[in-house]
Design a protein around this motif. Sequence first.
Motif, PDB file in Angstrom:
ATOM      1  N   ASP A  73      14.963  91.317  69.444  1.00 55.36           N
ATOM      2  CA  ASP A  73      16.209  91.756  68.238  1.00 55.36           C
ATOM      3  C   ASP A  73      15.358  93.411  68.418  1.00 55.36           C
ATOM      4  O   ASP A  73      15.526  94.204  67.756  1.00 55.36           O
ATOM      5  CB  ASP A  73      16.329  91.118  66.518  1.00 55.36           C
TER       6      ASP A  73
ATOM      7  N   ARG B  70      12.917  99.571  68.504  1.00 58.71           N
ATOM      8  CA  ARG B  70      12.943  99.752  67.054  1.00 58.71           C
ATOM      9  C   ARG B  70      12.603  99.980  65.963  1.00 58.71           C
ATOM     10  O   ARG B  70      10.919 100.075  66.354  1.00 58.71           O
ATOM     11  CB  ARG B  70      14.607  99.134  67.283  1.00 58.71           C
TER      12      ARG B  70
ATOM     13  N   SER C 146      16.404 104.109  68.100  1.00 57.15           N
ATOM     14  CA  SER C 146      17.370 103.760  67.141  1.00 57.15           C
ATOM     15  C   SER C 146      18.186 102.668  68.146  1.00 57.15           C
ATOM     16  O   SER C 146      18.430 103.220  70.232  1.00 57.15           O
ATOM     17  CB  SER C 146      18.090 104.428  66.160  1.00 57.15           C
ATOM     18  N   VAL C 147      19.421 101.987  67.948  1.00 56.77           N
ATOM     19  CA  VAL C 147      19.875 100.509  69.092  1.00 56.77           C
ATOM     20  C   VAL C 147      21.072 101.718  69.515  1.00 56.77           C
ATOM     21  O   VAL C 147      21.520 101.584  70.643  1.00 56.77           O
ATOM     22  CB  VAL C 147      20.184  99.319  68.196  1.00 56.77           C
TER      23      VAL C 147
ATOM     24  N   ASP D 256      28.744  95.302  61.654  1.00 56.24           N
ATOM     25  CA  ASP D 256      27.933  96.485  62.060  1.00 56.24           C
ATOM     26  C   ASP D 256      27.596  95.832  63.182  1.00 56.24           C
ATOM     27  O   ASP D 256      26.285  95.137  63.630  1.00 56.24           O
ATOM     28  CB  ASP D 256      26.969  96.678  61.553  1.00 56.24           C
TER      29      ASP D 256
ATOM     30  N   GLU E 156      24.362  96.522  65.530  1.00 57.89           N
ATOM     31  CA  GLU E 156      22.614  95.993  65.250  1.00 57.89           C
ATOM     32  C   GLU E 156      22.134  95.082  64.775  1.00 57.89           C
ATOM     33  O   GLU E 156      21.297  94.905  64.686  1.00 57.89           O
ATOM     34  CB  GLU E 156      22.472  96.715  63.185  1.00 57.89           C
TER      35      GLU E 156
ATOM     36  N   PRO F  42      22.338  93.623  69.218  1.00 57.13           N
ATOM     37  CA  PRO F  42      22.302  94.857  70.010  1.00 57.13           C
ATOM     38  C   PRO F  42      22.036  94.895  71.539  1.00 57.13           C
ATOM     39  O   PRO F  42      22.686  94.950  72.505  1.00 57.13           O
ATOM     40  CB  PRO F  42      21.255  95.658  69.845  1.00 57.13           C
TER      41      PRO F  42
END
Length: 397
Positions: free
Chosen positions: A64, A136, A142-143, A273, A276, A279
Motif C-alpha cells: 500500500d 505516501r 500522495s497517490v 475512492d 486511495e 492505488p
Amino acid sequence: LLGFVSLSQYSAVDSNPLSLYVMHPFWNAVVKIFPTWLAPNLITFSGFLLLVFNFFLMAYFDPDFYASAPDHQHVPSGVWIVVGILNFMAYTLDGVDGKQARRTNSSTPLGELFDHGLDSWACVYFVVTVYSTFGRGSTGVSVFVLYLLLWVVLFSFILSHWEKYNTGILFLPWGYDVSQVTISIVYIVTAFVGVEAWYAPFLFNFLYRDLFTAMIIVCALTVTLPMSLYNFYKAYKNNTLKHHSVYEILLPLVSPVLLFLLCTTWIFLSPTDILEVQPRLFYFMVGTAFANISVRASALCLKTWRIGYIEFSHVLSAAKLLFGKVGKAAGLLPVEPLPGDRDRDTGWGGVRRPAEQALQHPTLLPTETHSGLTGSRGGENRPAGCRRTVNTCCKYL
C-alpha cells in the motif's frame, strides 16, 4: 504483419551523451557475450520480466506504499539491492536486444513492435516500483501526485512515437537513460542508508521527494517536449513530414488523452475512492491500457497505408461502463434489482420477474420466442421456466 514496411531500416537517433559515450560502449561489450543463436526478442522479453518481477517483489513488501513512512516496517535492505541490480540488468537488456538483432541480421518490424510495446508497458512497472522509495504519508507524495507523474512519463513515451509517426525517425528521449541509471543508483543507496535518509531536506526546505517530483516534470517540460517540437519543426521546414492534415498529425495523441480523461474522471467520481484504496491496481490498469494504445501507435509508424487508430466503439463502451457503474453507485442512476435479490413476500424484491419484464417489450424478442413464453403448461406460467432464454436473448435485461 501483412502491410508492414519490411524493407525499410529501423531509423532512430540517440543523441544523449550518456548513451553515446558510456552506455553504448558498455552494451557493445555485453552483446558479444550472447551466442548468435539467442533470439533478440527473447532478450527483450527477459528484460521486461525483470521489471515485472521487481514490481511484484515490491508489492509483497510494500503493498500500500506505506513501508517507507515513519513508524512502519520498512522494506529489507537486501530487497533494495536486488531491485537495483535487476533494474539495471533490465535496462542493459533493453539496450542490447537491438544490437543482437543487427549482429545476427534478424531485425524485423515484429521485433520493433514487440520491443516498443514492452517498453510502453514497462513504464508503469519502474515508475510504481521507484515510488516505494518515498511512498505516501507525511514524508512521501500522495497517490494522486504519483498518478500525475506516471502520466508525465507515459506522455513523454508516446511523444517519441508521435515524432516517428510524423517524421519517420524515432528520436530517443534523453530522460530515459538518465532516469534508469539514476533509479538503479537510488535503489542501491537506499539499501545502505535506509529510507530514513530521504526524510531529510535536500537543500534548505527542499525535500528529496520534491526533487523526485521536480526532476520528472522539469525533464519533460524542458527537454522531452521542446526537443520533440523542434524535431517536428525541422521536418516541417524541410518538407519531410509524412502527414499534413491536423487530424493525421495529432492522431497518435488522441487516444492517450481520452484514456487520461476517462481515468481521471473515474478517480474524482469514484464512490469507493479507488485510487486511495487500490492505488497499485489502478496504476497497473492505467499502464496496461496505455501499452495497448502505444502498440497501436507503433503500428501506425510501421504501416504502409493509412490505418484507423481510434476505436470509438471501445471508448464509448468504456465511458458507458465507467459512468454507468459510478452513477449507480453514487445514486445518480436507477439500479435494477439482480435476479438473486429475492424477498419472502414477492419472491423478486417487489418487481416483475425478468421474463415478465421482457414480455412488455415483444419487439426485443424473436416472434417464436415471445409466443412460446406467453403460453402455459401444466397451469404454470411459462416465463418462470424460460428465464434463462429471456436473459440470453433480451437486450432489455
